[in-house]
Design a protein around this motif. Sequence first.
Motif, PDB file in Angstrom:
ATOM      1  N   ASP A 214       9.661  16.214   5.472  1.00  0.00           N
ATOM      2  CA  ASP A 214       9.763  17.665   5.618  1.00  0.00           C
ATOM      3  C   ASP A 214      10.316  18.015   6.994  1.00  0.00           C
ATOM      4  N   ALA A 215      10.029  19.213   7.458  1.00  0.00           N
ATOM      5  CA  ALA A 215      10.631  19.653   8.722  1.00  0.00           C
ATOM      6  C   ALA A 215       9.871  19.071   9.905  1.00  0.00           C
ATOM      7  N   GLY A 216       9.879  17.769   9.999  1.00  0.00           N
ATOM      8  CA  GLY A 216       9.196  17.043  11.059  1.00  0.00           C
ATOM      9  C   GLY A 216       9.489  15.567  10.877  1.00  0.00           C
ATOM     10  N   PRO A 217       9.057  14.714  11.800  1.00  0.00           N
ATOM     11  CA  PRO A 217       9.469  13.302  11.783  1.00  0.00           C
ATOM     12  C   PRO A 217       8.597  12.367  10.938  1.00  0.00           C
ATOM     13  N   GLN A 218       7.574  12.906  10.260  1.00  0.00           N
ATOM     14  CA  GLN A 218       6.697  12.020   9.477  1.00  0.00           C
ATOM     15  C   GLN A 218       7.391  11.647   8.159  1.00  0.00           C
ATOM     16  N   VAL A 219       7.116  10.417   7.712  1.00  0.00           N
ATOM     17  CA  VAL A 219       7.679   9.973   6.432  1.00  0.00           C
ATOM     18  C   VAL A 219       6.557   9.896   5.417  1.00  0.00           C
ATOM     19  N   LYS A 220       6.785  10.503   4.261  1.00  0.00           N
ATOM     20  CA  LYS A 220       5.813  10.410   3.182  1.00  0.00           C
ATOM     21  C   LYS A 220       6.371   9.428   2.161  1.00  0.00           C
ATOM     22  N   ALA A 221       5.703   8.299   2.016  1.00  0.00           N
ATOM     23  CA  ALA A 221       6.146   7.291   1.051  1.00  0.00           C
ATOM     24  C   ALA A 221       5.288   7.452  -0.200  1.00  0.00           C
ATOM     25  N   VAL A 222       5.919   7.917  -1.263  1.00  0.00           N
ATOM     26  CA  VAL A 222       5.204   8.175  -2.523  1.00  0.00           C
ATOM     27  C   VAL A 222       5.317   6.915  -3.373  1.00  0.00           C
ATOM     28  N   CYS A 223       4.183   6.443  -3.901  1.00  0.00           N
ATOM     29  CA  CYS A 223       4.226   5.173  -4.638  1.00  0.00           C
ATOM     30  C   CYS A 223       3.216   5.166  -5.771  1.00  0.00           C
ATOM     31  N   LEU A 224       3.313   4.163  -6.637  1.00  0.00           N
ATOM     32  CA  LEU A 224       2.264   3.948  -7.622  1.00  0.00           C
ATOM     33  C   LEU A 224       1.056   3.377  -6.868  1.00  0.00           C
ATOM     34  N   PRO A 225      -0.169   3.687  -7.329  1.00  0.00           N
ATOM     35  CA  PRO A 225      -1.362   3.292  -6.569  1.00  0.00           C
ATOM     36  C   PRO A 225      -1.422   1.806  -6.236  1.00  0.00           C
ATOM     37  N   GLU A 226      -0.949   0.943  -7.150  1.00  0.00           N
ATOM     38  CA  GLU A 226      -1.044  -0.504  -6.898  1.00  0.00           C
ATOM     39  C   GLU A 226      -0.145  -0.956  -5.733  1.00  0.00           C
ATOM     40  N   ALA A 227       0.819  -0.099  -5.340  1.00  0.00           N
ATOM     41  CA  ALA A 227       1.727  -0.478  -4.244  1.00  0.00           C
ATOM     42  C   ALA A 227       1.288   0.099  -2.898  1.00  0.00           C
ATOM     43  N   LEU A 228       0.233   0.914  -2.884  1.00  0.00           N
ATOM     44  CA  LEU A 228      -0.128   1.643  -1.652  1.00  0.00           C
ATOM     45  C   LEU A 228      -0.412   0.706  -0.475  1.00  0.00           C
ATOM     46  N   GLU A 229      -1.152  -0.362  -0.737  1.00  0.00           N
ATOM     47  CA  GLU A 229      -1.510  -1.252   0.360  1.00  0.00           C
ATOM     48  C   GLU A 229      -0.277  -1.933   0.958  1.00  0.00           C
ATOM     49  N   GLN A 230       0.586  -2.422   0.071  1.00  0.00           N
ATOM     50  CA  GLN A 230       1.802  -3.113   0.540  1.00  0.00           C
ATOM     51  C   GLN A 230       2.713  -2.143   1.310  1.00  0.00           C
ATOM     52  N   VAL A 231       2.865  -0.934   0.777  1.00  0.00           N
ATOM     53  CA  VAL A 231       3.732   0.068   1.414  1.00  0.00           C
ATOM     54  C   VAL A 231       3.151   0.448   2.782  1.00  0.00           C
ATOM     55  N   SER A 232       1.841   0.666   2.834  1.00  0.00           N
ATOM     56  CA  SER A 232       1.198   1.063   4.095  1.00  0.00           C
ATOM     57  C   SER A 232       1.384  -0.020   5.143  1.00  0.00           C
ATOM     58  N   ARG A 233       1.191  -1.272   4.736  1.00  0.00           N
ATOM     59  CA  ARG A 233       1.329  -2.391   5.674  1.00  0.00           C
ATOM     60  C   ARG A 233       2.764  -2.479   6.205  1.00  0.00           C
ATOM     61  N   ALA A 234       3.732  -2.353   5.300  1.00  0.00           N
ATOM     62  CA  ALA A 234       5.149  -2.476   5.695  1.00  0.00           C
ATOM     63  C   ALA A 234       5.543  -1.357   6.659  1.00  0.00           C
ATOM     64  N   LEU A 235       5.055  -0.152   6.432  1.00  0.00           N
ATOM     65  CA  LEU A 235       5.417   0.962   7.321  1.00  0.00           C
ATOM     66  C   LEU A 235       4.692   0.850   8.661  1.00  0.00           C
ATOM     67  N   ALA A 236       3.450   0.368   8.630  1.00  0.00           N
ATOM     68  CA  ALA A 236       2.656   0.243   9.867  1.00  0.00           C
ATOM     69  C   ALA A 236       3.308  -0.735  10.848  1.00  0.00           C
ATOM     70  N   GLU A 237       4.073  -1.683  10.332  1.00  0.00           N
ATOM     71  CA  GLU A 237       4.709  -2.690  11.196  1.00  0.00           C
ATOM     72  C   GLU A 237       5.927  -2.151  11.945  1.00  0.00           C
ATOM     73  N   ILE A 238       6.430  -1.000  11.545  1.00  0.00           N
ATOM     74  CA  ILE A 238       7.658  -0.474  12.168  1.00  0.00           C
ATOM     75  C   ILE A 238       7.341   0.076  13.557  1.00  0.00           C
ATOM     76  N   PRO A 239       8.079  -0.366  14.591  1.00  0.00           N
ATOM     77  CA  PRO A 239       7.830   0.153  15.941  1.00  0.00           C
ATOM     78  C   PRO A 239       7.976   1.683  15.954  1.00  0.00           C
ATOM     79  N   GLY A 240       7.020   2.353  16.565  1.00  0.00           N
ATOM     80  CA  GLY A 240       7.071   3.820  16.619  1.00  0.00           C
ATOM     81  C   GLY A 240       6.192   4.476  15.573  1.00  0.00           C
ATOM     82  N   VAL A 241       5.766   3.724  14.578  1.00  0.00           N
ATOM     83  CA  VAL A 241       4.819   4.291  13.599  1.00  0.00           C
ATOM     84  C   VAL A 241       3.430   4.195  14.227  1.00  0.00           C
TER      85      VAL A 241
END
Length: 324
Positions: free
Chosen positions: A280-307
């Motif tokens: 949206d009108a700001g720098p946050q990223v909303k990653a929408v996923c199926l529930p079974e992918a939430l953990e993997q998606v969260s981990r992958a995004l948490a590793e990005i420098p600046g997150v």
Amino acid sequence: MQATAQAQPNIALVKYWGKRDIGHNLPAVGSISITLDAPHTRTTVSFSDRLLQDEFLLNGKHEASMLGRVSTCLDTLRALSGSSLKARVESENDFPTGAGLASSASGFAALVRAGAAALELDLDIQQLADLARRGSGSAARSLLGGFVELSLPSPGSESTPVSSLCKADEWPLSVAIAITSSAAKSVGSTEGMERSRLTSAYYPAWVDSQEADLARARQAIAKRDFQALAEVSEYSCLKMHGLAMASEPGMMYFNGATVECLHQVRALRAQGVPVFFTIDAGPQVKAVCLPEALEQVSRALAEIPGVQKIIPCGLGDGSRLVQG
Ligand code: 2P0
């Protein structure tokens, strides 16, 4: 004369950007969103004959910049109930305000619920949504849960219909919100939308192409077709940001980490992980996923420098009274 309501933010998948009528805060395009189950805004409205003017406190501090919009909402409620009492509005957010996390959406959705109850007004969802929209266009969508469409008014009307496309438990998606900055955004949505309308050569094309995106999203939701929803949502998101960037002066809501998150989400989807992004009108990223992918998606995004942080959430209900 006092009531408390709670609401959660919603995230648009087919975006709202641009107004048809600033005075009545009528959007120029319809939009489709998902209401989250967290984080929360909790708002208490207390009318009193001891107050000489309306007061608005956000997280315990007087907040002058939003008082005008809050009072406009209260004025409409007062007119409906025949009251002239001023009110104290106390709102608490358990997330950063004004940083692209739709705090105004949950804020006004909670405000109108609590305000109407405090004045013992029996308003239906559509009346509440129209009141919330006057405060903030996206707020009308937080009156309902799950997948919600906010439509344009019919000719001669100022009412923007809200409707439920699918309840939260009928297609329970998850969302990982990657926080890349907690600073307030540089250009607010209201100002940004107007700047795009007045200066961007892309604006007419944006408005003209919205109905096709809404139709694609409606169909994807009806069929629970994740891939189709992913494609139209990313398209609408990037189109909105393209429009914002192609305004004058251009608005760039992304930071470096935002862009890295987008690449990561697309890389994950290319590997078969059911996930897509929206911003949206700001720098946050909303990653929408199926529930079974939430953990993997969260981990992958948490590793990005600046997150800085990941807020995991699901889909939730619309605003509701918690006391009053
Ligand atoms: C949306 N946004 O559809 C879009 C995408 C931001 C980007 O609705 O001027 O705070 O108060 O009606 O509701 C944010 O706009 O704007 C918004 P106003 P609002 O979610």
